[in-house]
Design a protein around this motif. Structure first.
Motif, PDB file in Angstrom:
ATOM      1  N   ASP A  59       0.833  -1.212   0.000  1.00 12.23           N
ATOM      2  CA  ASP A  59       0.000   0.000   0.000  1.00 12.23           C
ATOM      3  C   ASP A  59       0.864   1.257   0.000  1.00 12.23           C
ATOM      4  O   ASP A  59       0.559   2.231  -0.705  1.00 12.23           O
ATOM      5  CB  ASP A  59      -0.921  -0.011   1.224  1.00 12.23           C
ATOM      6  N   GLN A  60       1.955   1.238   0.778  1.00 14.96           N
ATOM      7  CA  GLN A  60       2.846   2.395   0.814  1.00 14.96           C
ATOM      8  C   GLN A  60       3.525   2.612  -0.540  1.00 14.96           C
ATOM      9  O   GLN A  60       3.619   3.738  -1.039  1.00 14.96           O
ATOM     10  CB  GLN A  60       3.923   2.192   1.903  1.00 14.96           C
ATOM     11  N   VAL A  61       3.985   1.517  -1.147  1.00 16.52           N
ATOM     12  CA  VAL A  61       4.609   1.617  -2.472  1.00 16.52           C
ATOM     13  C   VAL A  61       3.610   2.134  -3.493  1.00 16.52           C
ATOM     14  O   VAL A  61       3.946   2.962  -4.354  1.00 16.52           O
ATOM     15  CB  VAL A  61       5.179   0.253  -2.898  1.00 16.52           C
ATOM     16  N   ALA A  62       2.365   1.668  -3.400  1.00 17.27           N
ATOM     17  CA  ALA A  62       1.338   2.122  -4.342  1.00 17.27           C
ATOM     18  C   ALA A  62       1.123   3.637  -4.240  1.00 17.27           C
ATOM     19  O   ALA A  62       0.933   4.311  -5.254  1.00 17.27           O
ATOM     20  CB  ALA A  62       0.029   1.374  -4.089  1.00 17.27           C
ATOM     21  N   ILE A  72       3.406  -2.872  -9.144  1.00 22.57           N
ATOM     22  CA  ILE A  72       4.155  -3.807  -8.305  1.00 22.57           C
ATOM     23  C   ILE A  72       3.363  -5.095  -8.159  1.00 22.57           C
ATOM     24  O   ILE A  72       2.133  -5.080  -8.030  1.00 22.57           O
ATOM     25  CB  ILE A  72       4.484  -3.178  -6.930  1.00 22.57           C
ATOM     26  N   LEU A  73       4.067  -6.222  -8.231  1.00 18.39           N
ATOM     27  CA  LEU A  73       3.463  -7.543  -8.154  1.00 18.39           C
ATOM     28  C   LEU A  73       4.090  -8.311  -6.997  1.00 18.39           C
ATOM     29  O   LEU A  73       5.293  -8.183  -6.737  1.00 18.39           O
ATOM     30  CB  LEU A  73       3.695  -8.334  -9.452  1.00 18.39           C
ATOM     31  N   LEU A  74       3.284  -9.125  -6.332  1.00 17.95           N
ATOM     32  CA  LEU A  74       3.764 -10.012  -5.284  1.00 17.95           C
ATOM     33  C   LEU A  74       3.421 -11.443  -5.668  1.00 17.95           C
ATOM     34  O   LEU A  74       2.258 -11.756  -5.946  1.00 17.95           O
ATOM     35  CB  LEU A  74       3.118  -9.663  -3.938  1.00 17.95           C
ATOM     36  N   ALA A  75       4.439 -12.307  -5.710  1.00 18.57           N
ATOM     37  CA  ALA A  75       4.227 -13.727  -5.982  1.00 18.57           C
ATOM     38  C   ALA A  75       4.580 -14.524  -4.732  1.00 18.57           C
ATOM     39  O   ALA A  75       5.420 -14.107  -3.930  1.00 18.57           O
ATOM     40  CB  ALA A  75       5.078 -14.188  -7.160  1.00 18.57           C
ATOM     41  N   ASP A  76       3.942 -15.676  -4.562  1.00 17.42           N
ATOM     42  CA  ASP A  76       4.181 -16.481  -3.365  1.00 17.42           C
ATOM     43  C   ASP A  76       5.303 -17.489  -3.609  1.00 17.42           C
ATOM     44  O   ASP A  76       6.013 -17.437  -4.625  1.00 17.42           O
ATOM     45  CB  ASP A  76       2.888 -17.167  -2.912  1.00 17.42           C
ATOM     46  N   ARG A  84      -1.456  -7.343  -6.588  1.00 14.94           N
ATOM     47  CA  ARG A  84      -0.985  -6.344  -7.559  1.00 14.94           C
ATOM     48  C   ARG A  84      -1.337  -4.947  -7.051  1.00 14.94           C
ATOM     49  O   ARG A  84      -2.359  -4.757  -6.404  1.00 14.94           O
ATOM     50  CB  ARG A  84      -1.628  -6.538  -8.933  1.00 14.94           C
ATOM     51  N   ARG A  85      -0.481  -3.985  -7.348  1.00 13.66           N
ATOM     52  CA  ARG A  85      -0.761  -2.575  -7.085  1.00 13.66           C
ATOM     53  C   ARG A  85      -0.248  -1.777  -8.278  1.00 13.66           C
ATOM     54  O   ARG A  85       0.801  -2.098  -8.842  1.00 13.66           O
ATOM     55  CB  ARG A  85      -0.080  -2.078  -5.798  1.00 13.66           C
ATOM     56  N   PHE A  86      -0.968  -0.701  -8.658  1.00 14.55           N
ATOM     57  CA  PHE A  86      -0.588   0.081  -9.835  1.00 14.55           C
ATOM     58  C   PHE A  86      -0.640   1.573  -9.538  1.00 14.55           C
ATOM     59  O   PHE A  86      -1.463   2.039  -8.736  1.00 14.55           O
ATOM     60  CB  PHE A  86      -1.517  -0.231 -11.015  1.00 14.55           C
TER      61      PHE A  86
END
Length: 582
Positions: A59-62, A72-76, A84-86
């Motif tokens: 959320d901060q990066v977004a 930004i993407l997060l994979a497990d 995902r955040r854009f």
């Protein structure tokens, strides 16, 4: 478009990590013009530790990316996108069209070179700029990925990726993302400690009164009530943890029948503990009172084996003992023929001395009760013909009883295979990698034989490392490892540092289902028969090379079947298991 080959990759002057990734993608049978036909899956835990730890950072990066063309993407830990955040809608729409959506899995054999799949492969940060992507549809993006490593276990927890249109590529992407990844790792560390406290609290609430058989399982943590300890052996903890890992996500409870290492079947209720990654298991034993002490599986197996051996000796029909080198063929044959006069013929010696010597030794009048021919897979055709004379029915001939040993029957050359086929009584010995649940008892037995006065406790990490090893030398190799340990200590805790260097790090392993185990063995056998040639192996199995590579990765097969059977073994040893030699 030119399809890349080795020469094309060499001419492209790609950076080393990119060219190596292209080669891996090429060898998997993936074409650059392939579409990302990814089927998103939503069976991941949306309340798991990774998402809880990463959400505030994402959320901060977004917020910092707001109004930009970055995302930004997060994979497990399975390389599946879970968040995902854009900073704008244009990149989000482009990713949707390309199939870069939540639930999609990014592995090199299906998506080529990119900053999720390649980071997942290499376990380190990687930048992939525009044309460096292997798949054409991804060349319009630039991205940087960074692994998320657990500071408690050293295992890969996931991958963090920042992406943008290729024309917006910026060298500051890497340090920006590295800082965010470090923060997520720190939050994972704090969350792990908090998760342990929550798991402990849930366990205490569930085991109030002390009469219920309750266990709490998590990575590196096992808690069990006194009643559960009566029912469960150390290897049962690993079985329960493996079953828990195969249950549907979304925090739902489930009930399963479980066969314990004692041979007893119980009913287990599995209940996830939110936010911990752990699970509570309550065990119900409807068949016997809880106070009854079950008889060990090993004891029953030993009794049954003795009874079988007596029946074989009485029948005097030819017996074949088969298994991988080091699996116990010689010791099994010795136990089978114990108390009898044995004429032992070793194939290596027979090949050296020739047909005439074999004929003489076959007809020798030395009063032998048994003729034992070892390693028939090494016999040339002319010696196989001579050895076949041993397999006539003994009734009416008064000849000795015949026992043969060999490699696993499916791997025998045609002539020895025909000889083995005439032995209808067979003792097939499993490889050590398929006996992980027996590893604690095997260690105890071998330590007692090697040094009866030793008093050792094998720590959880040590047993996990041993269980994850592929054991190409089987019991012989285990014996050498224990001799190495005993050279350094004869009492106290055996830690991974006491093991030979090659065994000190346990690779990522998971428990295979019965179907997966059968598939695992089939693929490994085909690879070995085809000398690790993937094209021939795929053709033999009736599948494409891409499918073969996917199944190999899913089952933990490293593709070097002729050198050593790959881990993971179909099963692991509990993180709190202990083994004591006396």
């Amino acid at each position: 478009m030119r399809v890349p080959d080795e020469s094309f990759i060499a001419e492209s002057r790609l950076r080393p990590e990119i060219s190596q990734s292209w080669r891996r993608s090429l060898r998997s049978g993936l074409r650059p013009d392939a579409s990302l036909d990814l089927t998103p899956r939503d069976d991941f835990d949306r309340r798991g530790r990774l998402l809880i730890a990463a959400a505030p950072v994402l959320d901060q990066v977004a917020q910092e990316l707001d109004g930009t063309g970055f995302g930004i993407l997060l994979a497990d830990c399975r390389a599946r996108i879970v968040a995902r955040r854009f900073g704008g809608t244009s990149l989000e729409s482009a990713f949707d069209r390309a199939g870069v959506v939540v639930g999609s899995q990014f592995l090199e054999e299906t998506t080529g070179t990119n900053s999720i799949a390649t980071v997942f492969e290499l376990r380190r940060g990687v930048t992939v700029l525009g044309e460096e992507h292997y798949i054409e549809s991804l060349k319009t993006f630039s991205c940087y990925g960074h692994p998320l490593i657990s500071r408690m276990t050293g295992r890969l927890e996931g991958v963090l990726d920042i992406s943008c249109p290729a024309e917006l590529s910026n060298p500051l992407l890497a340090p920006f993302l590295t800082r965010a990844a470090r923060e997520i790792e720190q939050r994972l560390l704090h969350g792990a400690r908090e998760a342990e406290q929550r798991l402990l609290s849930a366990y205490q609430n569930a085991s109030i009164g002390g009469r219920r058989a309750v266990a709490a399982l998590n990575e590196g943590v096992v808690m069990a009530s006194a009643a559960a300890m009566e029912l469960l052996s150390p290897s049962d903890h690993a079985v329960l943890r493996g079953i828990a890992g195969e249950l549907p996500s979304r925090g739902r409870s489930a009930r399963r029948e479980v066969e314990l290492s004692s041979g007893r079947t119980v009913v287990a209720d599995f209940r996830p503990v939110p936010g911990t990654g752990g699970i509570l298991v309550e065990i119900h034993d409807p068949a016997e009172p809880r106070t009854a002490v079950p008889r060990g599986r090993k004891e029953r197996t030993s009794t049954e084996q003795t009874r079988d051996f007596e029946r074989y000796r009485t029948a005097r029909r030819p017996v074949l003992v088969s298994g991988e080198p080091g699996s116990g063929r010689t010791s099994t044959a010795a136990a089978l023929t114990e108390g009898l006069v044995v004429r032992r013929l070793d194939a290596v010696e027979l090949v050296r001395t020739g047909t005439a010597d074999l004929a003489a030794r076959l007809t020798a009048d030395d009063g032998a009760d048994v003729v034992l021919v070892e390693d028939i897979q090494l016999l040339p055709p002319e010696l196989v013909v001579q050895a076949a004379r041993l397999l006539r029915p003994p009734a009416g001939h008064g000849g000795p009883w015949t026992v043969l040993t060999s490699a696993p029957v499916p791997r025998l050359p045609s002539e020895p295979a025909a000889l083995a086929a005439r032995c209808l009584t067979r003792i097939e010995l499993p490889p050590l990698r398929a006996r992980c649940e027996e590893l604690p008892s095997l260690i105890v037995e071998l330590v007692r034989r090697l040094r009866p006065d030793a008093r050792l406790r094998f720590t959880p990490g040590t047993l996990e490392a041993l269980a994850a090893h592929p054991w190409p030398g089987n019991l012989h190799e285990l014996r050498e490892v224990l001799l190495h340990v005993l050279d350094h200590r004869s009492a106290g805790d055996v830690t991974p540092r006491d093991l030979p260097p090659a065994l000190r790090v346990a690779p990522r392993v998971r428990r295979l289902s019965m179907l997966e185990r059968a598939e695992y063995e089939t693929i490994v056998a085909a690879l070995r028969d085809c000398a690790d040639n993937k094209v021939h192996t795929a053709r033999r199995l009736g599948m494409s090379r891409a499918t073969l590579y996917r199944r190999m990765r899913a089952l933990g097969i490293d593709g070097n079947a002729t050198a050593a059977p790959p881990a993971p073994a179909p099963g692991t040893v509990s993180q709190i298991a202990t083994v004591t030699g006396r």
